[in-house]
Design an enzyme around this catalytic site. Structure first.
Site, short mmCIF file in Angstrom:
data_model
loop_
_atom_site.label_atom_id
_atom_site.label_comp_id
_atom_site.label_asym_id
_atom_site.label_seq_id
_atom_site.Cartn_x
_atom_site.Cartn_y
_atom_site.Cartn_z
N THR A 11 -24.10 16.42 54.03
CA THR A 11 -24.40 15.12 54.83
C THR A 11 -23.60 14.07 54.09
O THR A 11 -22.93 13.26 55.02
CB THR A 11 -25.76 14.63 54.56
N VAL A 12 -23.11 13.81 52.74
CA VAL A 12 -22.50 12.88 52.29
C VAL A 12 -21.10 12.89 52.75
O VAL A 12 -20.28 11.91 53.30
CB VAL A 12 -22.48 12.67 50.84
N ARG B 20 -17.99 25.18 52.29
CA ARG B 20 -18.53 26.76 52.28
C ARG B 20 -18.30 27.21 53.70
O ARG B 20 -17.98 28.45 53.84
CB ARG B 20 -19.85 26.79 51.83
N LYS C 127 -23.64 12.94 39.89
CA LYS C 127 -24.21 12.17 38.53
C LYS C 127 -24.48 13.39 37.34
O LYS C 127 -24.42 12.92 36.10
CB LYS C 127 -25.70 11.78 39.07
N VAL D 269 -24.92 6.61 40.95
CA VAL D 269 -25.97 5.86 40.50
C VAL D 269 -26.32 5.02 41.70
O VAL D 269 -25.54 4.19 42.04
CB VAL D 269 -25.67 5.00 39.34
N GLU E 194 -36.73 17.23 48.12
CA GLU E 194 -35.92 18.54 48.16
C GLU E 194 -37.22 19.78 47.98
O GLU E 194 -38.25 19.47 47.84
CB GLU E 194 -35.25 18.86 46.87
N LYS F 270 -28.61 9.18 35.79
CA LYS F 270 -28.22 7.93 36.36
C LYS F 270 -28.36 6.82 35.08
O LYS F 270 -27.48 6.03 34.74
CB LYS F 270 -29.04 7.59 37.43
N GLY G 114 -29.01 8.89 50.95
CA GLY G 114 -28.63 8.90 52.33
C GLY G 114 -27.25 9.13 52.45
O GLY G 114 -26.48 8.51 51.73
#
Lengths: 430, 430
Positions: free
Chosen positions: B14-15, B46, B107, B134, B192, B207, B304
């Site tokens: 998603t990022v 992947r 992180k 962070v 998750e 973080k 997000g």
């Protein structure tokens, strides 16, 4: 890069002395972070002999601040003289013309002359930095210019004047009127002897117009900021707002879009669910809304020698590191000239306060004026008579165009039923 | 400086897809702010065929992310693969070895290997940037590294895990227990499937250790973070805290001084007067206390795709501008190796919760254990019996050394009077 960065400092008030104290106290750490020492070499102020709590005998003294621009032992001038024009502006222009970088805490000068100075700095590859001009120690210019740089920012708003927020917080905590608290704030040094720049919203407007340019990439347009201060607020307004679940904050609000550039300083009702409702005392806080990052909040001390010096020296560290670019995040010539937005079409809920005579038919008159202007009333509270026989009526409207609220108040102007100034405030969304 | 900055992107979750979408959406504005375009040239993930809502056919595709390090059309690698070691670390090392700059949101990798990577980047004059690692979109690394760079920072702390804060806020709002809310959060995608990294505090600890290094100029010491998560919290703890004027937040707290480097992730009682008490939902917020600037607060979306992409691209803009220096604000070799502080001597007020049998003499036993350990009780609330007959005892202590509280609980361990796990939390000062 182990050559020191040499600073000429104009103005030795509390902030100027704070900068010297900061560099004395944290100098070694700053040198490690900046990659080289940052040292003051020359200073200028009105009075050479005044005790400022820091030793200035070790620096070159010049009587005329303008001379610092050409001082042979300075790479950067820090302007802390103040005032939008006059000696501050003369020094700023001379500094950039002489090939030195400029750091300033002067919000009035940047609000009025920032574009000209940015052009001069950019064409000579010099730094012009003004973090301390907005929200004191809070790195919000950096946050917008760099931290949020990937975003289209639609709106930037916040609590930009610590004096007003201090007074509003105290009115809230103690249930007292504005004028009483102002006197105390002046006695405590939280408000100036001439408090008008603060409490009439001009200081916040300076800061807002700077934020808007950095956030939106638009040309500075201080003249287009609509400004209302906090002088007219009553303890009763704060109590009514609290009863409705709000706190009153003086907000600077700017947004940008096809409607134009909207900039306003105005007291707002802020819902308790919003972080700005919990900003107490002389703290400043700025919210920026980006199209990817969402809502960012930056908060901290908005004034004071330590926080302001912290922002000035952060700018110097950037310069020492060679990490600076165009002051407004993009070249001054790329800033868009945007027309001022018409606020009348903006839709929001509003708080209206009327002080009326305690007699038959008053409420009917108010309700009719609201209806005729197309204002839909969400709630209305009428409190029992004041000692003088007058009655306070507080109204919250449904969402509608601002123009309608203004028209309703216009209709009521001059009515025999009104015995005091009416006023209205915006209600900030969640 | 009109040559584009060319990006190779490893990881298209998603990022990664968010970064592509952001550059597609805001590309023109970013080019104006960065001084040149930022363009993705190559990607690796992947699954080549998965629909990510963005067109990746226009980029070079490589199957092995490690190849991006040597991709001829890339200046910078963005690592979004994840995991502290394995392919992410291999790619990071190879990228810097090949003379390219690295941006990462990872992180875990920075917490474990940040020092090694920073040394490699610095010795080759490359950027290593990890703003997105962070607090998601919140520019807090920049805020500490640059905005607060003039300050000795004594303490940095905050809400560093959005999943935990989402769960705590929901427990608070709905009066329900942890496990119930966790299931809902998982169904909504706020937690998750394996939530342990989040709810057991490991993610926050990663973080925190990164923040501590940047803020204090100390070597990263993730292994020294004392970690407690939120699994054991009851709705009753939140209700008791509320009755006392507090909200419960999972805080990462770090401070540095002659006592050593103190780093802890632990649920805290936060007074309502503190801004962190009003941070609701998956928002993150970080407070830094500097010796000149005072208390700074940075707040925003902690996770997000949009916010994280915003932070990644902010790092890329810095690189495009040539405005980057040592990742930890000072050269890696200048970071101090500081011993871990002994938490036992720390003085604070504490909240202690015991679940006890409803029988004669229990309170006397508790009070004696507290007295024997030297713990002074400020308030004690015993609520009526639970459905299972047990009774909840909530104690707030006066300020005292943490060791004493631990000793008191140790004394009570194994007592016949206790019918459930006892626990204690720190109370954050104003």
């Amino acid at each position: 890069m182990t050559e020191p960065l040499r600073i000429a400092l104009a103005g030795l008030g509390t902030v100027g002395a704070g900068v010297i104290r900061l560099l004395d106290t944290n100098g070694e750490l700053i040198a490690r972070r900046a990659g080289r020492p940052i040292v003051v070499t020359a200073v200028s102020a009105r009075d050479r002999t005044k005790d400022r709590g820091v030793d200035i005998a070790r620096f070159d003294w010049v009587d005329d601040p303008a001379e610092l621009a050409r001082h042979p032992k300075a790479d950067v001038v820090v302007e802390l003289v103040g005032g939008s024009d006059g000696p501050a502006l003369a020094l700023a222009r001379a500094t950039l013309a002489a090939g030195k970088s400029l750091v300033t805490a002067n919000k009035a000068m940047i609000a009025h002359h920032g574009l000209e100075l940015a052009r001069a700095a950019e064409s000579a590859n010099l730094a012009l930095k003004f973090e301390a001009a907005v929200a004191g120690g809070v790195p919000v210019i950096k946050g917008l210019r760099e931290g949020a740089a990937a975003n289209v920012i639609a709106r930037v708003y916040g609590i930009l004047n610590g004096t007003c927020n201090f007074i509003l917080s105290k009115m809230e905590a103690e249930g007292r009127d504005f004028s009483e608290i102002l006197g105390e704030a002046q006695a405590l040094g939280y408000a100036e002897a001439d408090p008008s720049f603060d409490i009439d919203g001009v200081d916040a407007a300076h800061k807002l117009s700077i934020l808007a340019s950095v956030a939106f990439g638009t040309q500075p347009a201080f003249g287009d900021v609509a400004i209302t201060g906090v002088r007219h607020l009553l303890a009763a307004d704060i109590a009514e707002a609290a009863a409705l679940g709000y706190r009153i904050r003086l907000l600077g609000v700017a947004d940008s879009g096809p409607h134009g550039l909207f900039q306003r300083v105005h007291p707002h009702l802020v819902p308790l669910s919003h972080p700005l409702a919990h900003v107490i005392g002389s703290t400043n806080a700025v919210v920026a809304e980006g199209n990817f990052v969402g809502r960012l909040l930056f908060q901290g001390a908005g004034a004071g020698d330590g926080p302001t010096a912290s922002a000035v020296v952060a700018d110097l560290i950037d310069i020492a590191r060679g990490e600076f670019g165009p002051p407004y995040a993009m070249p001054a010539d790329a800033l868009a000239a945007q027309h001022a937005a018409d606020s009348g079409e903006r839709r929001a809920r509003a708080y209206v306060r009327l002080t009326v005579a305690d007699k038959v038919g008053v409420l009917a008159e108010i309700a009719a004026a609201m209806r005729d202007a197309g204002v839909s009333i969400e709630s209305l509270i009428q409190r029992g008579a004041n000692p003088d026989g007058s009655v306070l009526v507080a109204i919250v409207t449904h969402e509608g165009p601002e123009r309608s609220v203004a028209q309703a108040l216009e209709k009521l102007r001059g009515s025999q039923s009104l015995v005091g100034e009416s006023m209205w405030m915006h209600i900030l969304g969640e």
